[in-house]
Write a protein that holds these residues in place. Structure first.
Motif, PDB file in Angstrom:
ATOM      1  N   LYS A   1      22.695 -39.464  -1.193  1.00  0.00           N
ATOM      2  CA  LYS A   1      21.702 -38.489  -1.941  1.00  0.00           C
ATOM      3  C   LYS A   1      20.733 -39.224  -2.884  1.00  0.00           C
ATOM      4  O   LYS A   1      21.334 -40.302  -3.555  1.00  0.00           O
ATOM      5  CB  LYS A   1      22.787 -37.816  -2.296  1.00  0.00           C
ATOM      6  CG  LYS A   1      23.667 -36.808  -1.614  1.00  0.00           C
ATOM      7  CD  LYS A   1      24.567 -35.920  -2.130  1.00  0.00           C
ATOM      8  CE  LYS A   1      25.282 -36.417  -3.207  1.00  0.00           C
ATOM      9  NZ  LYS A   1      26.196 -35.239  -3.744  1.00  0.00           N
TER      10      LYS A   1
ATOM     11  N   SER B   1      20.338 -37.638  -5.788  1.00  0.00           N
ATOM     12  CA  SER B   1      20.770 -37.366  -7.159  1.00  0.00           C
ATOM     13  C   SER B   1      22.195 -36.665  -6.904  1.00  0.00           C
ATOM     14  O   SER B   1      22.739 -36.749  -5.783  1.00  0.00           O
ATOM     15  CB  SER B   1      19.765 -36.031  -7.579  1.00  0.00           C
ATOM     16  OG  SER B   1      20.054 -34.916  -6.691  1.00  0.00           O
ATOM     17  N   LEU B   2      22.809 -36.282  -7.991  1.00  0.00           N
ATOM     18  CA  LEU B   2      24.254 -36.032  -7.705  1.00  0.00           C
ATOM     19  C   LEU B   2      24.360 -34.651  -7.382  1.00  0.00           C
ATOM     20  O   LEU B   2      25.522 -33.907  -7.380  1.00  0.00           O
ATOM     21  CB  LEU B   2      25.050 -36.211  -9.261  1.00  0.00           C
ATOM     22  CG  LEU B   2      25.079 -37.742  -9.808  1.00  0.00           C
ATOM     23  CD1 LEU B   2      25.394 -38.099 -11.161  1.00  0.00           C
ATOM     24  CD2 LEU B   2      25.783 -38.560  -8.441  1.00  0.00           C
ATOM     25  N   LYS B   3      23.405 -33.779  -7.241  1.00  0.00           N
ATOM     26  CA  LYS B   3      23.531 -32.620  -6.622  1.00  0.00           C
ATOM     27  C   LYS B   3      24.359 -32.125  -5.327  1.00  0.00           C
ATOM     28  O   LYS B   3      24.387 -33.279  -4.769  1.00  0.00           O
ATOM     29  CB  LYS B   3      22.210 -31.849  -6.588  1.00  0.00           C
ATOM     30  CG  LYS B   3      21.327 -31.794  -7.562  1.00  0.00           C
ATOM     31  CD  LYS B   3      19.940 -30.956  -7.280  1.00  0.00           C
ATOM     32  CE  LYS B   3      19.138 -30.996  -8.558  1.00  0.00           C
ATOM     33  NZ  LYS B   3      17.781 -30.449  -8.201  1.00  0.00           N
ATOM     34  N   ASP B   4      24.783 -31.393  -5.014  1.00  0.00           N
ATOM     35  CA  ASP B   4      25.402 -31.138  -3.725  1.00  0.00           C
ATOM     36  C   ASP B   4      24.368 -31.072  -2.721  1.00  0.00           C
ATOM     37  O   ASP B   4      23.124 -30.744  -2.885  1.00  0.00           O
ATOM     38  CB  ASP B   4      26.037 -29.812  -3.780  1.00  0.00           C
ATOM     39  CG  ASP B   4      26.642 -29.418  -2.401  1.00  0.00           C
ATOM     40  OD1 ASP B   4      26.296 -28.829  -1.510  1.00  0.00           O
ATOM     41  OD2 ASP B   4      28.017 -29.753  -2.590  1.00  0.00           O
ATOM     42  N   SER B   5      24.712 -31.932  -1.741  1.00  0.00           N
ATOM     43  CA  SER B   5      23.786 -32.067  -0.450  1.00  0.00           C
ATOM     44  C   SER B   5      23.153 -30.760  -0.247  1.00  0.00           C
ATOM     45  O   SER B   5      21.874 -30.840   0.474  1.00  0.00           O
ATOM     46  CB  SER B   5      24.422 -32.580   0.657  1.00  0.00           C
ATOM     47  OG  SER B   5      24.869 -33.899   0.363  1.00  0.00           O
ATOM     48  N   SER B   6      23.701 -29.509  -0.088  1.00  0.00           N
ATOM     49  CA  SER B   6      23.045 -28.422   0.167  1.00  0.00           C
ATOM     50  C   SER B   6      22.044 -28.166  -0.289  1.00  0.00           C
ATOM     51  O   SER B   6      21.154 -27.356  -0.130  1.00  0.00           O
ATOM     52  CB  SER B   6      24.288 -27.185   0.388  1.00  0.00           C
ATOM     53  OG  SER B   6      24.826 -27.094  -0.894  1.00  0.00           O
ATOM     54  N   GLN B   7      21.942 -28.469  -1.501  1.00  0.00           N
ATOM     55  CA  GLN B   7      21.046 -28.054  -2.446  1.00  0.00           C
ATOM     56  C   GLN B   7      19.490 -29.204  -2.570  1.00  0.00           C
ATOM     57  O   GLN B   7      18.549 -29.025  -3.481  1.00  0.00           O
ATOM     58  CB  GLN B   7      21.482 -28.043  -4.020  1.00  0.00           C
ATOM     59  CG  GLN B   7      22.502 -27.087  -4.506  1.00  0.00           C
ATOM     60  CD  GLN B   7      22.906 -27.371  -5.653  1.00  0.00           C
ATOM     61  OE1 GLN B   7      22.726 -28.144  -6.497  1.00  0.00           O
ATOM     62  NE2 GLN B   7      23.710 -26.370  -6.071  1.00  0.00           N
ATOM     63  N   LEU B   8      19.551 -30.124  -1.526  1.00  0.00           N
ATOM     64  CA  LEU B   8      18.689 -31.188  -1.552  1.00  0.00           C
ATOM     65  C   LEU B   8      17.982 -30.941  -0.031  1.00  0.00           C
ATOM     66  O   LEU B   8      18.157 -30.483   0.609  1.00  0.00           O
ATOM     67  CB  LEU B   8      19.609 -32.716  -1.458  1.00  0.00           C
ATOM     68  CG  LEU B   8      20.081 -32.919  -2.456  1.00  0.00           C
ATOM     69  CD1 LEU B   8      20.742 -34.099  -2.509  1.00  0.00           C
ATOM     70  CD2 LEU B   8      19.329 -33.097  -4.132  1.00  0.00           C
TER      71      LEU B   8
ATOM     72  N   GLU C   1      15.524 -36.148   0.255  1.00  0.00           N
ATOM     73  CA  GLU C   1      16.400 -36.574  -0.817  1.00  0.00           C
ATOM     74  C   GLU C   1      17.808 -36.612  -0.358  1.00  0.00           C
ATOM     75  O   GLU C   1      18.613 -36.821  -1.325  1.00  0.00           O
ATOM     76  CB  GLU C   1      16.559 -35.001  -1.875  1.00  0.00           C
ATOM     77  CG  GLU C   1      14.932 -34.743  -2.363  1.00  0.00           C
ATOM     78  CD  GLU C   1      15.372 -33.349  -3.181  1.00  0.00           C
ATOM     79  OE1 GLU C   1      15.346 -33.536  -4.538  1.00  0.00           O
ATOM     80  OE2 GLU C   1      15.522 -32.260  -2.678  1.00  0.00           O
ATOM     81  N   LYS C   2      18.045 -36.739   1.024  1.00  0.00           N
ATOM     82  CA  LYS C   2      19.238 -36.989   1.564  1.00  0.00           C
ATOM     83  C   LYS C   2      18.867 -37.649   2.921  1.00  0.00           C
ATOM     84  O   LYS C   2      18.248 -37.277   3.470  1.00  0.00           O
ATOM     85  CB  LYS C   2      20.354 -35.669   1.625  1.00  0.00           C
ATOM     86  CG  LYS C   2      19.630 -34.781   2.472  1.00  0.00           C
ATOM     87  CD  LYS C   2      20.571 -33.485   2.545  1.00  0.00           C
ATOM     88  CE  LYS C   2      20.187 -32.375   3.131  1.00  0.00           C
ATOM     89  NZ  LYS C   2      21.022 -31.008   3.189  1.00  0.00           N
TER      90      LYS C   2
ATOM     91  N   HIS D   1      31.250 -39.972  -7.388  1.00  0.00           N
ATOM     92  CA  HIS D   1      30.178 -40.894  -6.834  1.00  0.00           C
ATOM     93  C   HIS D   1      30.019 -42.085  -7.070  1.00  0.00           C
ATOM     94  O   HIS D   1      30.226 -42.454  -8.198  1.00  0.00           O
ATOM     95  CB  HIS D   1      28.760 -39.990  -6.885  1.00  0.00           C
ATOM     96  CG  HIS D   1      28.811 -38.624  -6.276  1.00  0.00           C
ATOM     97  ND1 HIS D   1      29.113 -37.521  -6.973  1.00  0.00           N
ATOM     98  CD2 HIS D   1      28.294 -38.221  -5.084  1.00  0.00           C
ATOM     99  CE1 HIS D   1      29.167 -36.364  -6.430  1.00  0.00           C
ATOM    100  NE2 HIS D   1      28.501 -36.641  -4.938  1.00  0.00           N
TER     101      HIS D   1
END
Length: 165
Positions: free
Chosen positions: A16, A18-25, A29-30, A51
């Motif tokens: 990823k 960023s450290l956001k949840d994958s579902s938000q990327l 971004e993933k 992480h």
């Protein structure tokens, strides 16, 4: 010191941006990675309690997206160990040229050896060790976690040296 990152989670994981949840990327971004896949890691650090922040030797990403070498990955989905093989002799970065249908990577330095994968034309690859002559070709060992399970041999006539380390 280099490390080997191996995906150990049965369903795979995501790198990823960023450290956001994958579902938000978004797609760029993933980068999804299957269980058992390995990568050479140049640097690793704890990003937070869950992480790692890793910098890979190779850039990766989804097709049509920017390729990145620095990613975040969920600690419980991977194993990171110091690299114990390879040594420092004869390491170079090369680019695959003149292989329009992809460059065959073989188990042994021989055109009849089992094919382990193909490296797309224009790809950057890291080579290791001494070359060998066989079948009228000069062969060299390569490692590239994007296209080959571990390592294999390619004919050098399809490579152009970019840098030597």
């Amino acid at each position: 010191m280099a490390y080997i990152l191996k995906v150990t989670y049965s369903s795979g994981t995501n790198f990823k941006q960023s450290l956001k949840d994958s579902s938000q990327l978004g797609l760029c971004e993933k980068y999804n990675i299957s269980n058992g896949k390995t990568f050479r890691v140049r640097e690793r650090a704890d990003a937070d309690t869950d992480h790692y922040r890793v910098t890979l030797f190779d850039k990766v990403g989804n097709a049509g997206c920017p390729q990145y070498d620095t990613w975040y990955v969920f600690k419980n989905h991977v194993s990171i160990q110091p690299e114990t093989s390879g040594g420092s002799g004869g390491v170079a970065e090369v680019i695959v040229i003149n292989a329009t249908s992809g460059l065959n990577v073989r188990e042994q330095p021989d055109t009849s050896a089992r094919e382990l994968g193909k490296i797309p034309n224009g790809s950057r690859v890291t080579v290791y060790g001494e070359g060998k002559d066989n079948d009228g070709f000069r062969w060299i060992k390569v490692k590239s976690n994007q296209w080959v399970v571990s390592e294999g041999w390619v004919a050098t006539e399809y490579l152009k040296i970019l840098s030597v380390r």
